[in-house]
Motif scaffolding. Structure first.
Motif, PDB file in Angstrom:
ATOM      1  N   GLY A 468     -15.173  -3.353 -11.945  1.00 39.03           N
ATOM      2  CA  GLY A 468     -14.519  -2.409 -12.836  1.00 39.03           C
ATOM      3  C   GLY A 468     -15.310  -2.052 -14.078  1.00 39.03           C
ATOM      4  O   GLY A 468     -14.819  -1.284 -14.920  1.00 39.03           O
ATOM      5  N   ASP A 470     -17.773  -0.172 -16.541  1.00 38.66           N
ATOM      6  CA  ASP A 470     -18.461   1.111 -16.710  1.00 38.66           C
ATOM      7  C   ASP A 470     -19.924   0.826 -17.010  1.00 38.66           C
ATOM      8  O   ASP A 470     -20.274  -0.210 -17.575  1.00 38.66           O
ATOM      9  N   GLU A 506     -13.386  -2.561 -20.129  1.00 36.89           N
ATOM     10  CA  GLU A 506     -12.241  -2.123 -20.927  1.00 36.89           C
ATOM     11  C   GLU A 506     -11.404  -3.352 -21.263  1.00 36.89           C
ATOM     12  O   GLU A 506     -10.860  -4.004 -20.365  1.00 36.89           O
ATOM     13  N   LYS A 509      -6.801  -2.287 -20.352  1.00 36.18           N
ATOM     14  CA  LYS A 509      -6.924  -1.509 -19.131  1.00 36.18           C
ATOM     15  C   LYS A 509      -6.431  -0.085 -19.345  1.00 36.18           C
ATOM     16  O   LYS A 509      -5.339   0.143 -19.868  1.00 36.18           O
ATOM     17  N   GLY A 510      -7.268   0.877 -18.946  1.00 34.91           N
ATOM     18  CA  GLY A 510      -6.913   2.275 -19.045  1.00 34.91           C
ATOM     19  C   GLY A 510      -7.232   2.912 -20.380  1.00 34.91           C
ATOM     20  O   GLY A 510      -6.985   4.111 -20.561  1.00 34.91           O
ATOM     21  N   ASP A 511      -7.800   2.143 -21.322  1.00 34.83           N
ATOM     22  CA  ASP A 511      -8.132   2.676 -22.645  1.00 34.83           C
ATOM     23  C   ASP A 511      -9.646   2.681 -22.824  1.00 34.83           C
ATOM     24  O   ASP A 511     -10.255   1.659 -23.137  1.00 34.83           O
ATOM     25  N   PRO A 512     -10.288   3.840 -22.632  1.00 29.23           N
ATOM     26  CA  PRO A 512     -11.755   3.902 -22.767  1.00 29.23           C
ATOM     27  C   PRO A 512     -12.245   3.507 -24.154  1.00 29.23           C
ATOM     28  O   PRO A 512     -13.383   3.048 -24.301  1.00 29.23           O
ATOM     29  N   SER A 514     -11.411   1.055 -25.794  1.00 28.14           N
ATOM     30  CA  SER A 514     -11.488  -0.411 -25.924  1.00 28.14           C
ATOM     31  C   SER A 514     -12.712  -0.993 -25.225  1.00 28.14           C
ATOM     32  O   SER A 514     -12.841  -2.213 -25.133  1.00 28.14           O
ATOM     33  N   ARG A 515     -13.605  -0.129 -24.767  1.00 25.44           N
ATOM     34  CA  ARG A 515     -14.789  -0.613 -24.042  1.00 25.44           C
ATOM     35  C   ARG A 515     -15.610  -1.567 -24.906  1.00 25.44           C
ATOM     36  O   ARG A 515     -15.894  -1.294 -26.072  1.00 25.44           O
ATOM     37  N   ASP A 561      -3.521  -6.039 -19.779  1.00 26.05           N
ATOM     38  CA  ASP A 561      -3.206  -5.284 -18.561  1.00 26.05           C
ATOM     39  C   ASP A 561      -1.697  -5.242 -18.385  1.00 26.05           C
ATOM     40  O   ASP A 561      -1.074  -6.243 -18.017  1.00 26.05           O
ATOM     41  N   GLU A 563       0.041  -4.175 -16.127  1.00 24.82           N
ATOM     42  CA  GLU A 563       0.463  -4.427 -14.754  1.00 24.82           C
ATOM     43  C   GLU A 563       0.470  -5.915 -14.411  1.00 24.82           C
ATOM     44  O   GLU A 563       0.993  -6.304 -13.365  1.00 24.82           O
ATOM     45  N   GLU A 737      -9.334   1.016  -5.232  1.00 28.21           N
ATOM     46  CA  GLU A 737      -9.544   2.429  -4.964  1.00 28.21           C
ATOM     47  C   GLU A 737     -10.611   2.620  -3.884  1.00 28.21           C
ATOM     48  O   GLU A 737     -10.457   3.447  -2.970  1.00 28.21           O
TER      49      GLU A 737
END
Length: 854
Positions: A468, A470, A506, A509-512, A514-515, A561, A563, A737
């Motif tokens: 995961g 980047d 990240e 999760k889902g917040d760019p 916070s990289r 996260d 989730e 994915e």
């Protein structure tokens, strides 16, 4: 900070004007059809990169690991596909016998480093099944009285799949030719799977033939691994008498074998057992049997094999319980002399105790290596302890060690070249590796990871899954040097080239925004030894600097996260060791993953300007005066998650990026699977193909079962995080994915794929691009035939003149590979330049070009 790679709207293809002066001749010669040519549509500014800046701050120099010796190639005009053994007859002739995996044995008369003459000694391709990664012609051994009786013995795999030991005799009329009709089968051993065959034959000083057999990756009816059940021959060293016969057996069993007279049904041929896959063993001058046993997940072993001993597999691997625990009972098992862990290494290649004269410092040392990391070691037992010393590193995978009558040792490699060890030149330059990135000159602003002058950013169409993370990517070439461009092969980079990859997680999760940067990896092209070296730097918690790691390392990060049940999760992140980098960055994969045309043929955001990467590189002269070449219709892989693209193309692109570095010809994958994007699906050896190893408990599993992802191991291994996961290194998070993409692709396969793969013959006539390309001095040409019959493969120069005929005869249906050594039919070395190679079978003709560089 570099901008994140963004999705391009679709494939971008460059088209340039071809030079047409030779094409009428080629059209007449090959009956081909000339393609339509148009000029490049967009040659005007703005460009993503306007000019090439000099790199003045970032300098790094790596080398092979510190070694006392180097490798020098010998027998340069003798290169073939997958040599597996080099041995001698012990008859005083000083001849060498060279074994190829596909069932061919050559005999060489040599003078120093040169082969004076070579001829076919024995061809048994019709008997040999070499279709599996570990199958084929494996070994040969000459009778002690070979000079008088002409008897020799071979081990090969036959049918689906049998381990066969056979006796042959030399021709009465010609000492350099065997009598192929003289075969006498001594042993046929049915194997439970197409792997773990062992493979060595050798005569001991007692005159008996010793045979190494792997465990066949099999179990008995009680689920016991065959290596621990002496009622089976698998997982053992056998000792038989080839000069006598016992009852209906075509050989005798020596009376002093350890299991002779047992009342438990154990096979009396067994000398020792409890071995996993002893690919190579040898006898030292004192008569001790030294064996390299290939491990599974954790350890590789060097064993001195003794009569009646049990070496513990699969209960023990190395000196540790298997699987790792503390409650296994190791009593009664013989320990290895030495074992080493899987830290970049993964497959022991047993060698010889050195008894030659050319390298006095090695006298009495056991020389062995590892197939995967290429390291060659000298092991000594002295005063009750073992010393293991690194000698050299092979530039490609080691398949075996050879020995001549003088006791000199040779290193055989998967791509064909043969090497000898020699003392390291004293004038080699020391490494220059910064311990922290803040002093490296890599970034003008370390905290923001702003590249220094001269570093070129790039992005790829299909990135490797990295739990995961980047990534941003940079490359830098030394002293304004150039890239050797190839439209469909690996690019060529000068010594000192560095590739840089930054990894970001990240933390929410889902917040760019916070990289957080966690790692920077460097891949550096060396001036000598191993061609490329990988380095890993771990960033501190504040993201202000990164420190060079000496070895592999794991770090746990807390990820917010929503989730997850507790609103957060712990993620283990793996930093690979320098040696582990070589597991993926292989010669077969071109070393640099992603830096080739199909991956880089895309747009990239350079500040406020989006431009096609290859156009920008060409504009600043990275490819030199030849630019992108004559044919601008360049390949491009789709982005795996671009919904506008075809699912099958996206899935193949994903597998190419994540799997093909290992699963391609001559790489580290333990099967014939070829997952390169350019390989036609029917030639990937995946459809309805049974796995060579673990089926994960799935009934009727195949690598890919069309229409049934639940029975497709390529998909199922992506859902695992244990030892069976794929990719196996540096992954602890499932790419859901990506797995869903592969599931959709397999689910959508129809009966057509089933029909194609159920056929034993290829579905189509295919001529593959040669590899490597460009090349010097040897390249391999692969092709597939749907039907057997007359075949001609020839090389032509650009004037249409035939240079050399590589194949002219009857071939069976299936896949074939031929090596061209860059010489014509008379043995003359050809000049640098573009050549055409043409394959014809019946009415089918295909032509491709290749580039020879002297």
């Amino acid at each position: 900070m570099l901008p994140s790679p963004t999705r391009r709207p679709g494939a971008f293809r460059l088209i340039t004007i071809r030079r047409m002066y030779f094409w009428p001749l080629i059209i007449r010669l090959f009956c081909g059809v000339a393609a339509t040519t148009v000029s490049l549509a967009a040659q005007t500014p703005p460009y993503g990169i306007n000019e090439r800046e000099a790199n003045t701050s970032f300098a790094i120099r790596t080398s092979a690991p510190s070694t006392d010796m180097s490798l020098r190639q010998v027998f340069a005009d003798r290169v073939g596909q997958l040599p597996v053994a080099l041995t001698h007859a012990g008859d005083g002739s000083q001849r060498l016998f060279w074994l190829m995996k596909d069932g061919l044995i050559q005999v060489w008369h040599t003078d120093g480093d040169a082969v004076l003459s070579a001829r076919l000694f024995l061809v048994i391709r019709d008997q040999v099944n070499s279709s599996h990664f570990e199958s084929g012609l494996l070994s040969m051994a000459f009778h002690a009285d070979y000079a008088d009786n002409g008897r020799f013995f071979v081990y090969y795999t036959h049918g689906e799949v049998v381990s066969r030991i056979s006796e042959f005799r030399v021709s009465n009329a010609n000492p350099d030719s065997a009598d192929a009709s003289s075969e006498r089968i001594l042993l046929d051993i049915d194997q439970p799977s197409p792997s773990h065959f062992g493979g060595q034959l050798a005569f001991g000083s007692d005159g008996y033939l010793y045979v190494a057999l792997g465990d066949g990756h099999g179990t008995d009816e009680d689920g016991v691994n065959l290596a621990q059940n002496p009622a089976f021959l698998q997982g053992s060293i056998l000792r038989i008498d080839v000069d006598t016969r016992m009852g209906e057996l075509p050989y005798g069993i020596p009376n002093d074998n350890p299991l002779v007279g047992n009342d438990r049904g154990w096979r009396e041929e067994i000398w020792a057992w409890g071995l996993r896959n002893p690919w190579r063993f040898s006898f030292d001058p004192a008569g001790e049997l030294w064996a390299g046993d290939v491990g599974q997940h954790f350890w590789e072993e060097v064993n001195v094999v003794e009569k009646g001993r049990n070496y513990g597999w699969p209960i023990i691997e190395g000196n540790a319980c298997n699987p790792p625990r503390t409650d296994c009972d190791a009593a009664g098992f013989a320990p290895p002399v030495f074992s080493y862990p899987h830290r970049g290494a993964a497959a022991m290649i047993g060698g010889f105790v050195y008894r030659g004269t050319r390298l006095p410092s090695l006298q009495g040392a056991y020389i062995y290596g590892d197939y995967v990391d290429g390291r060659i070691w000298a092991l000594r037992r002295q005063a009750g302890h073992v010393e293991n010393h690194l000698l050299a590193v092979s530039p490609s995978f080691i398949t075996s060690f050879g020995e001549d009558e003088s006791g000199e040792i040779y290193v055989l490699t998967s791509e064909g070249p043969t090497y000898v060890l020699e003392d390291m030149p004293s004038e080699t330059e020391p490494e220059q590796i910064p311990l922290t990135l803040s002093v490296s000159g890599l970034f003008s602003d370390v905290t923001l990871q702003t590249p220094a002058s001269g570093l070129i950013p790039y992005s790829v169409n299909s990135p490797l899954w990295s739990d995961g993370a980047d990534k941003t990517r940079l490359m830098v070439l030394p002293n304004q040097q150039l890239i050797g461009f190839s439209p469909d092969g690996p690019w060529r980079f000068p010594h000192g080239t560095v590739f840089v990859k930054n990894f970001y997680l990240e933390m929410v999760k889902g917040d760019p925004e916070s990289r957080h940067i966690v790692e920077t990896r460097l891949l550096v092209k060396n001036a000598r030894g191993v061609e490329w070296s990988g380095l890993s730097y771990r960033w501190n918690d504040t993201g202000t600097d990164a420190t060079l790691l000496d070895d592999s390392h794991s770090e746990t990060y807390t990820i917010v996260d929503p989730e997850s049940p507790d609103g957060h999760r712990e993620q283990s992140y793996y930093f690979p060791s320098r040696a582990e980098c070589n597991l993926c960055h292989t010669r077969a994969a071109g070393f640099v993953l992603g830096a080739h045309t199909a991956q880089l043929n895309r747009t990239h955001l350079y500040g406020d300007i989006r431009d096609q990467q290859l156009r920008s590189y060409d504009h600043i002269g990275l490819f030199g005066s030849n630019g992108l070449g004559e044919d601008g219709n360049l390949p491009s892989q789709p982005e795996p998650h671009d919904d506008d693209e075809d699912v099958a193309r996206r899935a193949r692109s994903y597998l190419d990026a994540n799997c093909s570095q290992c699963h391609r010809p001559h790489s580290t994958g333990r099967s014939n699977m070829d997952l390169r994007f350019s390989t036609p699906l029917e030639l990937t050896h995946t459809l309805n193909v049974k796995p060579a190893l673990d089926e994960l408990g799935v009934e009727e599993a195949a690598l890919i079962t069309p229409g049934a992802p639940e029975r497709s191991l390529v998909y199922l291994r992506m859902l695992n995080v244990d030892e069976s996961r794929m990719p196996p290194l540096a992954t602890s998070v499932i790419d859901h994915e990506g797995a869903e993409l592969i599931r959709r692709w397999i689910s959508g396969m129809g009966a057509t794929h089933v029909a194609v793969e159920n056929s034993a013959e290829p579905a189509s006539f295919q001529l593959a691009q040669n590899y490597p390309n460009p090349f010097n001095p040897n390249t391999m040409i692969s092709f597939s035939l749907p039907h057997g019959g007359p075949v001609e493969l020839a090389v032509y120069n650009m004037a249409g003149q035939r240079v050399v005929t590589l194949v002219d005869g009857i071939l069976h249906a299936g896949s074939h590979e031929v090596v061209w050594n860059g010489r014509d039919d008379d043995g003359n070395a050809m000049a640098s330049g573009v050549y055409l190679y043409r394959l014809q079978a019946a009415a089918s003709v295909q032509v491709k070009s290749l580039l020879l560089i002297r």
